[in-house]
Scaffold this motif. Structure first.
Motif, PDB file in Angstrom:
ATOM      1  N   LEU A  18     -23.691   2.834  -0.205  1.00 30.91           N
ATOM      2  CA  LEU A  18     -24.582   1.917  -0.370  1.00 30.91           C
ATOM      3  C   LEU A  18     -24.408   1.181  -1.718  1.00 30.91           C
TER       4      LEU A  18
ATOM      5  N   VAL B  85     -21.463 -14.573  -1.813  1.00 34.18           N
ATOM      6  CA  VAL B  85     -21.239 -13.230  -1.106  1.00 34.18           C
ATOM      7  C   VAL B  85     -20.605 -13.365   0.261  1.00 34.18           C
TER       8      VAL B  85
ATOM      9  N   LEU C 101     -17.939   0.993   5.178  1.00 37.56           N
ATOM     10  CA  LEU C 101     -18.470   0.537   3.780  1.00 37.56           C
ATOM     11  C   LEU C 101     -17.550   0.626   2.673  1.00 37.56           C
TER      12      LEU C 101
ATOM     13  N   PRO D 182     -18.957   4.781   9.955  1.00 36.85           N
ATOM     14  CA  PRO D 182     -19.652   3.339   8.965  1.00 36.85           C
ATOM     15  C   PRO D 182     -19.666   3.748   7.531  1.00 36.85           C
TER      16      PRO D 182
ATOM     17  N   ARG E 221     -13.887  -3.045  11.867  1.00 35.86           N
ATOM     18  CA  ARG E 221     -14.928  -2.887  13.116  1.00 35.86           C
ATOM     19  C   ARG E 221     -14.424  -1.883  13.887  1.00 35.86           C
ATOM     20  N   LYS E 222     -13.456  -1.103  13.781  1.00 39.90           N
ATOM     21  CA  LYS E 222     -13.115  -0.009  14.586  1.00 39.90           C
ATOM     22  C   LYS E 222     -13.939   1.272  13.913  1.00 39.90           C
TER      23      LYS E 222
ATOM     24  N   ALA F  19     -21.314  -6.563  -4.088  1.00 42.22           N
ATOM     25  CA  ALA F  19     -21.966  -7.932  -3.571  1.00 42.22           C
ATOM     26  C   ALA F  19     -22.750  -8.506  -4.409  1.00 42.22           C
TER      27      ALA F  19
ATOM     28  N   ILE G 172     -21.234  -0.802  -2.210  1.00 40.48           N
ATOM     29  CA  ILE G 172     -21.035  -2.261  -1.750  1.00 40.48           C
ATOM     30  C   ILE G 172     -22.044  -3.229  -2.183  1.00 40.48           C
TER      31      ILE G 172
ATOM     32  N   LEU H 247     -16.653   1.008  11.961  1.00 40.26           N
ATOM     33  CA  LEU H 247     -18.111   0.991  12.491  1.00 40.26           C
ATOM     34  C   LEU H 247     -18.401   1.517  13.476  1.00 40.26           C
ATOM     35  N   GLY H 248     -17.510   1.434  14.723  1.00 40.59           N
ATOM     36  CA  GLY H 248     -17.889   1.978  15.943  1.00 40.59           C
ATOM     37  C   GLY H 248     -17.424   3.652  16.133  1.00 40.59           C
ATOM     38  N   LYS H 249     -16.994   4.255  14.882  1.00 40.40           N
ATOM     39  CA  LYS H 249     -16.584   5.569  15.087  1.00 40.40           C
ATOM     40  C   LYS H 249     -17.905   6.490  14.728  1.00 40.40           C
ATOM     41  N   GLN H 250     -17.603   7.593  15.106  1.00 41.91           N
ATOM     42  CA  GLN H 250     -18.811   8.643  14.705  1.00 41.91           C
ATOM     43  C   GLN H 250     -18.750   9.170  13.341  1.00 41.91           C
ATOM     44  N   ARG H 251     -19.919   9.309  13.030  1.00 48.16           N
ATOM     45  CA  ARG H 251     -20.198   9.713  11.319  1.00 48.16           C
ATOM     46  C   ARG H 251     -19.948  11.376  11.357  1.00 48.16           C
ATOM     47  N   LEU H 252     -19.156  12.016  10.683  1.00 45.76           N
ATOM     48  CA  LEU H 252     -18.832  13.087  10.306  1.00 45.76           C
ATOM     49  C   LEU H 252     -19.448  13.695   8.866  1.00 45.76           C
TER      50      LEU H 252
END
Lengths: 200, 315
Positions: free
Chosen positions: B72, B13, B226, B222, B50-51, B79, B75, B53-58
């Motif tokens: 979820l 994995v 995913l 985020p 990476r970018k 996996a 992924i 993951l740091g952004k705001q979730r709308l």
């Protein structure tokens, strides 16, 4: 009605997670009937299911556990991301069209339309498109109605012809045996003669 | 289920997750170079993730729980498949947990949840993508099952470890007609299921032509990270499955660290070669019209069907 649905789907989920509980009773049922099973078709130790004829194993319980573990791990990663802010209630993407109503949603008909088009030759859907124009000008469309109806292919190609054949057969049988005892005696006499002739 | 077996599964994995975005970056780079562009660096997909993951979730006003659950599930299923499929060793701990059929249905679970998520937002584009994805899946799925059936007939098992071991024991079966036919069928399905050309354009950003991108239009931050990672993972899992089912050489038959290292190198080379072939071919072909795609998939079904027929007659 919902209680029934919930109960049935609950049984389905339980059986999907733990099919091993049914392995032993099913095995006993197959061993009672002679000539079906030579030995146990499924071996199980409560977690794993193993087919005995070919080498194949499965453990639905462990699969579900693995899926849950992976989901929790993914959730943990997302939760640990630097920004926790979530803005809810924003309008959905409409490609520049800001006002979106429920009428623009995909319906069951529109969802199945591509698949129906692919299997056109099998399903033979009946499609009606009615376009109403404005009375002032034919260039402007007032309303479009789209109807799609698919006849059940199995019912129309298989069940109904089979039923028709069975009914014809029944009609014929009714004509042969109409309840007259004399006719039945005549049948037995003719049958006896034929049997005697054949076995002579 | 041994500790070393579980370690191998977790290693698979971790390796898949580490490699998947780089592989996609490599494919984009190859394509860019062949088209005369310089292209973004190979590590660009990782930077994007990476970018994101740091952004705001709308979150759109119309969405429900399916929308939050879908990334979820997608992924996790990808996996889990990466853990089950024998990438490194035939002695994987999860080999008896799920056979090839379970693997296919785990991948299908992800597809179904992605379609549900596309429908959940209630937009026309999400519905369009979901409808198209389900149409393609409905035609691709029988091919997968029939092709797998051909493989399990010739090796007498539907367990991935057993199929790989049987090919290792009898190398001539890798070049047998049923194996080649099943490979061709599964290759077409891989391209359809991972949304590559000529079925779907992975770089498409016009709403009317998209399939995969249309379903994830509503996602951001985020969640989008995913979904992107899951799409990369699925590509690697499909390619790895193709590589190790039909050309298993290099895979470890033990769980010794040195053998695993060699197996990792071997599977990476195989996946990279397959990905490079796809990237090169993609330069020369255009996307098919949506209603020509079923013809392609029907052809792959015929190949799979021939594979089963041949495996019965040659058995």
């Amino acid at each position: 009605m919902q209680a029934g649905l919930v109960a049935l789907s609950g049984v389905c989920v339980a059986l999907a997670l733990a099919p091993t509980v049914l392995a032993e009773p099913l095995e006993r049922a197959t061993t009672v009937v002679s000539g079906i099973a030579d030995g146990a078709p499924i071996t199980t130790d409560g977690v794993y299911l193993q087919l005995s004829g070919i080498q194949a194993g499965l453990s639905p319980l462990l699969l579900a556990t693995g899926l849950a573990v992976m989901m929790i791990a993914a959730l943990a990663v997302v939760r640990r991301s630097r920004v926790r802010r979530t803005t809810r209630g924003i309008p959905a993407w409409g490609c520049g069209r800001t006002v979106q109503t429920a009428r623009m949603e995909y319906t069951a008909t529109s969802f199945a339309e591509p698949l129906q088009r692919v299997f056109d030759d099998v399903l033979h859907p009946e499609i009606d498109v009615d376009v109403d124009h404005h009375t002032e000008s034919r260039h402007y469309v007032q309303a479009i109605r789209y109807r799609l109806h698919t006849r059940d292919a199995f019912e129309h190609r298989l069940y109904l012809p089979l039923l028709a054949v069975a009914r014809r057969w029944g009609d014929g049988a009714r004509r042969i045996q109409n309840g007259s005892i004399h006719r039945y005696l005549a049948y037995s006499l003719f049958t006896l003669i034929i049997v005697l002739l054949v076995s002579r | 289920m041994s500790v070393s077996g579980i370690a191998v599964a977790l290693l698979q994995v971790a390796l898949t997750i580490a490699v998947a975005p780089v592989l996609v970056g490599l494919m984009r780079k190859i394509r860019a170079r062949l088209e005369g562009r310089i292209g973004p660096p190979i590590s660009q997909p990782w930077r994007d993730l990476r970018k994101l993951l740091g952004k705001q979730r709308l979150v759109s006003a119309n969405t429900g729980w399916v929308f939050s659950l879908a990334p979820l599930v997608l992924i996790a299923s990808a996996a889990l498949v990466a853990a089950i499929v024998p990438f490194l060793s035939t002695r994987s701990a999860l080999d008896q947990v799920g056979d090839l059929f379970a693997v296919v249905y785990l991948l299908l679970l992800g597809t179904v949840f992605l379609s549900l998520a596309g429908l959940d937002a209630g937009t026309a584009f999400g519905g369009m993508g979901a409808s198209r994805a389900m149409t393609i899946t409905a035609i691709a799925e029988p091919t997968v099952l029939v092709a797998i059936f051909a493989l399990s007939v010739s090796s007498g098992s539907s367990n991935l470890g057993a199929i790989v071991s049987s090919t290792l024991a009898n190398p001539s079966t890798a070049a047998s007609p049923q194996s080649l036919l099943a490979f061709a069928a599964l290759a077409v399905v891989t391209i359809a299921e991972t949304g590559r050309l000529p079925v779907d354009n992975p770089s498409a950003h016009l709403e009317l032509t998209m399939i995969h991108e249309a379903m994830i239009l509503e996602y951001s931050g985020p969640d989008l990270a995913l979904l992107e990672l899951a799409a990369h993972l699925r590509l690697v899992v499909f390619l790895g499955l193709l590589a190790n089912l039909f050309v298993p050489w290099g895979i470890a038959t033990t769980v010794q660290p040195l053998h695993l290292l060699g197996a990792a190198a071997a599977v990476l080379v195989k996946i990279t070669v397959l990905a490079a072939i796809i990237a090169v071919v993609e330069v020369f072909i255009a996307k098919l019209r949506l209603f020509r795609v079923p013809e392609l998939l029907a052809a792959s079904f015929v190949l799979a069907f021939l594979a089963v027929t041949v495996s019965f007659f040659l058995a």
